[in-house]
Design a protein around this motif. Sequence first.
Motif, PDB file in Angstrom:
ATOM      1  N   SER A 122      41.869 117.019 -98.148  1.00  0.00           N
ATOM      2  CA  SER A 122      40.863 118.071 -98.329  1.00  0.00           C
ATOM      3  C   SER A 122      39.500 117.658 -97.794  1.00  0.00           C
ATOM      4  N   ILE A 123      39.211 116.374 -97.819  1.00  0.00           N
ATOM      5  CA  ILE A 123      37.953 115.870 -97.257  1.00  0.00           C
ATOM      6  C   ILE A 123      38.288 115.046 -96.018  1.00  0.00           C
ATOM      7  N   LYS A 124      37.827 115.527 -94.883  1.00  0.00           N
ATOM      8  CA  LYS A 124      38.106 114.859 -93.616  1.00  0.00           C
ATOM      9  C   LYS A 124      37.332 113.556 -93.516  1.00  0.00           C
ATOM     10  N   MET A 125      38.040 112.518 -93.104  1.00  0.00           N
ATOM     11  CA  MET A 125      37.376 111.239 -92.851  1.00  0.00           C
ATOM     12  C   MET A 125      37.079 111.129 -91.356  1.00  0.00           C
ATOM     13  N   THR A 126      35.979 110.492 -91.014  1.00  0.00           N
ATOM     14  CA  THR A 126      35.645 110.256 -89.611  1.00  0.00           C
ATOM     15  C   THR A 126      36.498 109.098 -89.094  1.00  0.00           C
ATOM     16  N   HIS A 127      36.482 108.936 -87.774  1.00  0.00           N
ATOM     17  CA  HIS A 127      37.210 107.803 -87.181  1.00  0.00           C
ATOM     18  C   HIS A 127      36.702 106.489 -87.761  1.00  0.00           C
ATOM     19  N   GLU A 128      35.394 106.388 -87.888  1.00  0.00           N
ATOM     20  CA  GLU A 128      34.794 105.151 -88.397  1.00  0.00           C
ATOM     21  C   GLU A 128      35.218 104.881 -89.843  1.00  0.00           C
ATOM     22  N   PHE A 136      40.901  98.386 -89.510  1.00  0.00           N
ATOM     23  CA  PHE A 136      41.337  98.315 -88.112  1.00  0.00           C
ATOM     24  C   PHE A 136      40.141  98.074 -87.210  1.00  0.00           C
ATOM     25  N   ALA A 137      40.346  97.276 -86.194  1.00  0.00           N
ATOM     26  CA  ALA A 137      39.360  97.169 -85.120  1.00  0.00           C
ATOM     27  C   ALA A 137      39.421  98.480 -84.333  1.00  0.00           C
ATOM     28  N   PRO A 138      38.342  98.870 -83.675  1.00  0.00           N
ATOM     29  CA  PRO A 138      38.353 100.141 -82.951  1.00  0.00           C
ATOM     30  C   PRO A 138      39.496 100.287 -81.945  1.00  0.00           C
ATOM     31  N   THR A 139      39.766  99.250 -81.166  1.00  0.00           N
ATOM     32  CA  THR A 139      40.849  99.364 -80.179  1.00  0.00           C
ATOM     33  C   THR A 139      42.204  99.548 -80.860  1.00  0.00           C
ATOM     34  N   THR A 140      42.403  98.822 -81.950  1.00  0.00           N
ATOM     35  CA  THR A 140      43.654  98.957 -82.702  1.00  0.00           C
ATOM     36  C   THR A 140      43.766 100.359 -83.292  1.00  0.00           C
ATOM     37  N   TYR A 141      42.678 100.856 -83.867  1.00  0.00           N
ATOM     38  CA  TYR A 141      42.699 102.190 -84.471  1.00  0.00           C
ATOM     39  C   TYR A 141      43.042 103.259 -83.435  1.00  0.00           C
ATOM     40  N   TYR A 142      42.373 103.248 -82.292  1.00  0.00           N
ATOM     41  CA  TYR A 142      42.606 104.296 -81.291  1.00  0.00           C
ATOM     42  C   TYR A 142      44.006 104.195 -80.690  1.00  0.00           C
TER      43      TYR A 142
END
Length: 180
Positions: A122-128, A136-142
């Motif tokens: 119900s509450i959207k989380m941002t990528h960050e 997660f590190a950014p590269t791993t997350y994406y």
Amino acid sequence: MNTISEIKSKVDLVDAVDEEIYHNTELLLKLYRKVLFRVNQKLDQANEEAYLVDRQELTTYIATMTEFDTKNRKAKIYEKLLSMGTSLCLLEVMEEALVVLKRYPDGGDIFYRILRFAYFDSIKMTHEEIMEYCNFAPTTYYRYRRNAVKTYAAMLWGYVLPEIGSAIPYSAYNRKKLPE
């Protein structure tokens, strides 16, 4: 005799997800919250209308209406409910694909969490926020996020929808009546 690659292509539909299917799935995921909001708004409006007209909750109003109301009002309510029902079916299919994704053997639980946080909660989380929450590190997350959408697409278009299509009688699926 089937080769290993032929067998793999029949079992692992994730490899069959192309850019167009990926893009369409991502668009559908982005619509989930909006469709849910719309359905909830329509249900609230229908409930308010039922209360204003007959001082009854929607469920009581529908039960009473089916027995005693005029054809015109029945048709009006039926159209509203049919519209909401179609939207609810779409949401249910999307949620079922998410549950199937969670059981996927190669990262399904991680993919499930990423998509749930980004699109279904119900509450959207941002990528960050998702990166931080899942550590997660950014590269791993994406990389995981791309694989999550791709695998979700395979679960939705390759498993859930075909199962639903095969469970619906041919006539209902094609909106034709069966001979009596």
